[in-house]
Design a protein around this motif. Structure first.
Motif, mmCIF file in Angstrom:
data_model
loop_
_atom_site.group_PDB
_atom_site.id
_atom_site.type_symbol
_atom_site.label_atom_id
_atom_site.label_comp_id
_atom_site.label_asym_id
_atom_site.label_seq_id
_atom_site.Cartn_x
_atom_site.Cartn_y
_atom_site.Cartn_z
ATOM 1 N N GLU A 187 23.680 -4.151 54.091
ATOM 2 C CA GLU A 187 22.185 -4.441 54.717
ATOM 3 C C GLU A 187 21.338 -4.248 53.269
ATOM 4 O OE1 GLU A 187 20.705 -5.410 57.201
ATOM 5 O OE2 GLU A 187 22.783 -5.660 57.849
ATOM 6 N N ASP A 188 21.858 -3.173 52.469
ATOM 7 C CA ASP A 188 20.886 -3.123 51.488
ATOM 8 C C ASP A 188 20.878 -4.097 50.378
ATOM 9 O OD1 ASP A 188 19.379 -1.344 49.507
ATOM 10 O OD2 ASP A 188 21.059 -0.454 48.524
ATOM 11 N N VAL A 189 21.899 -4.784 50.083
ATOM 12 C CA VAL A 189 22.198 -6.012 49.252
ATOM 13 C C VAL A 189 21.278 -7.337 49.956
ATOM 14 C CG1 VAL A 189 23.570 -7.738 48.438
ATOM 15 C CG2 VAL A 189 24.275 -5.201 48.121
ATOM 16 N N ARG A 190 21.459 -7.322 51.276
ATOM 17 C CA ARG A 190 20.671 -8.311 52.057
ATOM 18 C C ARG A 190 19.270 -8.104 51.697
ATOM 19 N NH1 ARG A 190 22.507 -9.795 57.996
ATOM 20 N NH2 ARG A 190 20.612 -11.503 57.648
ATOM 21 N N SER A 191 18.782 -7.015 51.837
ATOM 22 C CA SER A 191 17.325 -6.777 51.571
ATOM 23 C C SER A 191 16.897 -6.674 50.260
ATOM 24 C CB SER A 191 16.831 -5.497 52.680
ATOM 25 O OG SER A 191 17.399 -4.270 52.129
ATOM 26 N N ARG A 192 17.612 -5.913 49.200
ATOM 27 C CA ARG A 192 16.881 -5.553 47.832
ATOM 28 C C ARG A 192 17.776 -6.822 46.865
ATOM 29 N NH1 ARG A 192 17.073 -0.843 45.109
ATOM 30 N NH2 ARG A 192 18.996 -0.204 46.167
ATOM 31 N N GLY A 193 18.926 -7.479 47.442
ATOM 32 C CA GLY A 193 19.298 -8.496 46.393
ATOM 33 C C GLY A 193 19.937 -7.746 45.210
ATOM 34 N N ILE B 236 22.406 -4.055 41.246
ATOM 35 C CA ILE B 236 22.244 -3.313 39.819
ATOM 36 C C ILE B 236 22.526 -1.756 40.200
ATOM 37 C CG2 ILE B 236 20.800 -2.761 38.095
ATOM 38 C CD1 ILE B 236 19.672 -5.651 38.372
ATOM 39 N N ASP B 237 22.015 -1.430 41.257
ATOM 40 C CA ASP B 237 22.236 -0.072 41.557
ATOM 41 C C ASP B 237 23.716 0.611 41.780
ATOM 42 O OD1 ASP B 237 19.437 0.183 41.162
ATOM 43 O OD2 ASP B 237 18.935 0.701 43.305
ATOM 44 N N TYR B 238 24.408 -0.364 42.593
ATOM 45 C CA TYR B 238 25.621 -0.057 42.921
ATOM 46 C C TYR B 238 26.401 -0.205 41.786
ATOM 47 C CZ TYR B 238 24.285 0.014 47.826
ATOM 48 O OH TYR B 238 23.729 0.283 48.823
ATOM 49 N N SER C 274 20.466 -14.066 41.691
ATOM 50 C CA SER C 274 21.380 -14.402 40.751
ATOM 51 C C SER C 274 22.668 -14.886 41.327
ATOM 52 C CB SER C 274 21.763 -13.309 39.935
ATOM 53 O OG SER C 274 20.555 -12.539 39.250
ATOM 54 N N VAL C 275 23.423 -14.219 42.563
ATOM 55 C CA VAL C 275 24.469 -14.845 42.930
ATOM 56 C C VAL C 275 24.211 -15.763 44.177
ATOM 57 C CG1 VAL C 275 26.539 -13.949 44.289
ATOM 58 C CG2 VAL C 275 25.467 -12.311 42.363
ATOM 59 N N PRO C 276 25.031 -16.823 44.056
ATOM 60 C CA PRO C 276 24.630 -17.907 45.059
ATOM 61 C C PRO C 276 25.548 -17.722 46.444
ATOM 62 C CG PRO C 276 26.161 -18.701 43.661
ATOM 63 C CD PRO C 276 25.609 -17.354 43.044
ATOM 64 N N ARG C 277 24.894 -17.861 47.594
ATOM 65 C CA ARG C 277 25.759 -17.608 48.769
ATOM 66 C C ARG C 277 26.656 -18.665 48.647
ATOM 67 N NH1 ARG C 277 23.451 -19.537 54.534
ATOM 68 N NH2 ARG C 277 24.753 -21.397 53.837
#
Lengths: 432, 432
Positions: free
Chosen positions: B39-45, B50-52, B202-205
Motif C-alpha cells: 500500500e505504501d509503495v502504491r501511494s508514495r512510489g 527509498i525509505d525501505y 522510476s520503476v515501470p509497471r
C-alpha cells in the motif's frame, strides 16, 4: 441511455475509470467464512458437506447420496429434446476439435550426441469442474471445461454442481454426459471447492479445479491454490467492439446487449470512428432493450458500465483496445485481418461483421473462459495446456559431462555451492 | 546420520510425513506487514522505495539513483574473469536454445471454408525479474528467468536486486548483461514486488513477476497476483533419487548433498532396492559431509529431512516417486529410459549415472525453476510459455453463421440468454 463519450475529451478518463474499476473483491468477512468452511470440510469430510448442503441448498443428503447416480443421469437425458442433444453434441465435437489442435507432444532433442534434452507432457490425473447451480447453470460451461480436460487425456473428470432443493438443470447433466464427465457430486459453494481440493470419503481429491462460481467459490479457489492448481479467477465479463463505420447499427447494438444481459457488472463498450454510427447504435440499443426479458439487468449494465466512444481515427481505437486488453474484442470493420496484427491484448477476437461474440460462447471451438478486467495482458484463454503438466528431461553421457562439466563446476563455485560442484567433479575424477 | 527406512514398515509413514510437511507458510503478521508495504509503495512510489531501502538494505538512494547505471554495469563486468564470462555465456546460449524449442506459433485453421479459427501467440510487453541479494544472489537465477523471457520476445525485461550496504555480486550483473536484461533497479523485498506490480515514477509497471525470494517476497507476489501474473511460489527444494543397486555410492551421496547444502529445509531422499547400497551411501554421506564448507546447513537438512529408503522392488520405488511428485528426480539406474514412461509426476528428471542434478541447475538447457512440494502433479517448470499469452481468433463468414447459427441460437435459448440468441438471429434475418 448509454453514454456517448469522445475519445480524449475532458470527461473521458473519469468515465473510463468507473468502467475499468468495477468488480467486487472478497471482503475480509467472506474470506474468513470461506476459511472456516474449508477447515470444516478438511476435518469432517462428507459430514460437513451434508450439513452445508442441507443449510445452503435445502437438500438433505446421505453420504451415499452425494454422487449423482446413473439413473438420475438417464432421467435427465430423457428430459432433453433431440434438438438440444444435437446442439450440445455439435458443441462437444467442435470444442474438442479446436482444443485437440493445442496438443503438445513430448519431445527430445538429438542435436548433441552426448547430451539429450527433452520435455515430457502428461495429462493431469484428476480434474474437478465446478458448475454453478440454479439459474446460472449453463451447459456450455460444462462443455468448455470438461471437453478440453478429456481431450488432454485426463483419466478422471469430476464435477460438482449444487442442486438447490434437489433441482438440477437437465441440460447441465446432458452436457456432462456428452463431455465425458466421469462422476458428478451434488454439492456447491466453498464446501465443494474444499472437497475437491482435499478429498473426502466420497469426493476424490483432484489436481486442478476449474469453472466459474460466485464470490464464495472464487475465494475458496484462491485459498486452495497451491494445494491444487486452479484456473484464473474471473471478474465480471466485458466486450469491446471496434468499428470503422461499416456494418449495421442494429447488429452492433445486439452484440453489446448480449454482453450486458449477463449481469449488472458486465461492461459493453463500442469505439467507433463514425459519429453517425455512434448515435444509430445508441438508438438501436434503446429499441432492443425494451424487447428483452432481461431488460432490467441489461439496462443497469449498459447505463453504468456501457459506453459508446467516438474516436478520431482507427489508430486511436486500436490503441484504446490495447490499453483496455478486453476479454471479448469484436473487430466490426470491413477488413479485420488487416488490423489483427496490431491487436496486442485480448482474450478472444471476433472478426468482421458476421462473427457475433455469442458464436464463440457456445460452439465455434475456442474456449469461452477468458481473461477479464485487463488481465488479457498476461493471461490466456482456458486451453488444453491447463490440463497437462510438463517434466524436463536431462540425460548426459559420460562424454557430455566431460565436455560441459568444467563450466558447471565453475558456475557452482561462483555461487559458493561446493556440493553442487563436487557432484560433477566426483564423476569426472572417477573411472566408472 | 541419515535415517534408513524400509518401505512400508511401521515407522515409514510417520517419518515420511515429517519430510513432506516441512516448509514454512507466511504467518498472519507477515501477510499484514507485506500488505502495508505494498500500500505504501502504491501511494508514495519512489519515496517509499527509498525509505525501505535505507531501512532494510542500509543503502541511501535518490530517485535518480534507483536504477543501476551503464557505468556500474561496466564496472561489474570488469571484475568478472574471462573464464566466468565464458561459463555464463555458455549457460545463456544453452538455456536459450532449449527454450527456443518451446516456442509456439500463431496458427489458424483452414479446414472449414466458412469458419476460420485460430490462436495468436504474443510475448508479454514487460516482465519483472526478482533476484535476491546478498549471499543468495545467484547469477544462474538471472539467466533462468531472463533468457526465456528474451527468447519469447519480451521487449522489456526489468530486474530488481537488493544491494545491501551498496554491495552487489558482480556475477549477477554480468549474468543480467549477458541475458539481455534491459533495466536493473537496486531494490528488493516486498517493496520491489510492489513497485513492479504497480509501477512508480522510476520503476515501470510489468505484466508478470518471476524469480525466487524470501517469505516476504513470496507473500508479496501472492498478494499482487491478478494485478500482474506471477510464476509459481516455490517451497523448499528437494531431490529424490531412484536407484536399482547400480552405480557408485559416492556419486549418489554427492547428489544428495548438492540438494542438502541449499538450506536446512531442503530434502534429499534416496530410494534404492539394494540394502547394501543404502548402507554404503549413508557412510559416504558422513564422510563427504565433513569435507563440506556448508556442513552445518547440509547436516541439518540431511538429519531432519533426508532419508534413505530400502524398497522391495523397483516398482515400489517408482510408485513412491509418483506419490511424492518430486521437484528433482534422478533415475540412477542402468536403463533410465526403460522406466521413464512410468514416471508420472516430476519437475525435472535426470537420467542415468552421468547426470547429476547440478547439471540441470546451470547450463544443460531446461529451466531450474521447478515445482516443489508435490506440486509437480499439476505445475510445470518455468518455460517460454510463461512469457507469452494467447488470444483466440474466431472468424465466421455469412455462410458459416448460416450453417451453425441455428445451434448457437438453440443453446443460447436453453441458457435463457435471449440477447445472445438475438445477436445471431438478427444477422440471419438481415440481408447484409
Amino acid at each position: 441511455m448509454i453514454s456517448i463519450l469522445h475519445f480524449g475529451h475532458s470527461n473521458f478518463e473519469t468515465a473510463l475509470a468507473a468502467i475499468v474499476n468495477r468488480g467486487e473483491t472478497a471482503q475480509a468477512d467472506v474470506r474468513e467464512r470461506v476459511r472456516e468452511i474449508i477447515e470444516d470440510v478438511r476435518s469432517r469430510g462428507d459430514e460437513a458437506l451434508i450439513d452445508y448442503t442441507a443449510r445452503f441448498d435445502r437438500l438433505e443428503l446421505t453420504a451415499a447420496g452425494l454422487q449423482v447416480t446413473a439413473d438420475e443421469i438417464e432421467q435427465a437425458l430423457s428430459a432433453v429434446s433431440e434438438e438440444s442433444m444435437a446442439a450440445l453434441r455439435l458443441a462437444v465435437e467442435r470444442i474438442g476439435a479446436f482444443h485437440a489442435k493445442q496438443k503438445e507432444q513430448t519431445w527430445i532433442s538429438t542435436e548433441e550426441e552426448d547430451v539429450l534434452l527433452g520435455q515430457m507432457v502428461r495429462p493431469l490425473d484428476r480434474v474437478g469442474i465446478y458448475v454453478p447451480g440454479g439459474k446460472a447453470a449453463y451447459p456450455s460451461s460444462v462443455v468448455m471445461n470438461a471437453v478440453p480436460a478429456k481431450v488432454a487425456g485426463v483419466p478422471e473428470v469430476v464435477m460438482t454442481v449444487p442442486m438447490p432443493g434437489g433441482e438440477v438443470n437437465p441440460h447441465v447433466l446432458a452436457a456432462a454426459h456428452l463431455s465425458g464427465v466421469d462422476r458428478i457430486f451434488k454439492v456447491g459453494g466453498a464446501q465443494a471447492v474444499a472437497a475437491l481440493a482435499y478429498g473426502t470419503a466420497s469426493v476424490p481429491r483432484v489436481d486442478k479445479i476449474t469453472g466459474p462460481g460466485n464470490i464464495y467459490v472464487a475465494t475458496a479457489k484462491q485459498q486452495v491454490f497451491g494445494q491444487v492448481d486452479i484456473d484464473m479467477i474471473a471478474g465480471p465479463s466485458e466486450i469491446l467492439i471496434i468499428n470503422d463505420g461499416s456494418g449495421d447499427a442494429e447488429h452492433l447494438a445486439a452484440d453489446l446487449l448480449s454482453q450486458a444481459e449477463h449481469d449488472e457488472l458486465a461492461s459493453s463498450v463500442l469505439i467507433t470512428t463514425d459519429e453517425g454510427m455512434a448515435r444509430a447504435v445508441a438508438e438501436a440499443l434503446e429499441r432492443q432493450l425494451k424487447a428483452l426479458s432481461r431488460e432490467e439487468i441489461a439496462r443497469k449494465s449498459i447505463e453504468q458500465y456501457g459506453a459508446i466512444i467516438v474516436a478520431g481515427t482507427l489508430d486511436e481505437a486500436i490503441a484504446f483496445s490495447n490499453r483496455i486488453a478486453p476479454e471479448h474484442l469484436e473487430l466490426a470493420v470491413d477488413n479485420p485481418f488487416e488490423i489483427l496484427p496490431r491487436i496486442h491484448h485480448a482474450g478472444a477476437i471476433f472478426m468482421g461483421h458476421h462473427t457475433p461474440e455469442a458464436a464463440g460462447d457456445y460452439l465455434a471451438g475456442p474456449n469461452h473462459t477468458l481473461p477479464t478486467g485487463g488481465t488479457a495482458r498476461f493471461f490466456s484463454p482456458l486451453a488444453l495446456d491447463d490440463f497437462v503438466k510438463k517434466s524436463s528431461i536431462v540425460s548426459f553421457t559420460r562424454k557430455g559431462l566431460e565436455r560441459l562439466g568444467k563450466d558447471i563446476v565453475h558456475i557452482a563455485e561462483l555461487e559458493g555451492l561446493e556440493a553442487h560442484a563436487r557432484s560433477v567433479a566426483i564423476r569426472l575424477e572417477s573411472k566408472s
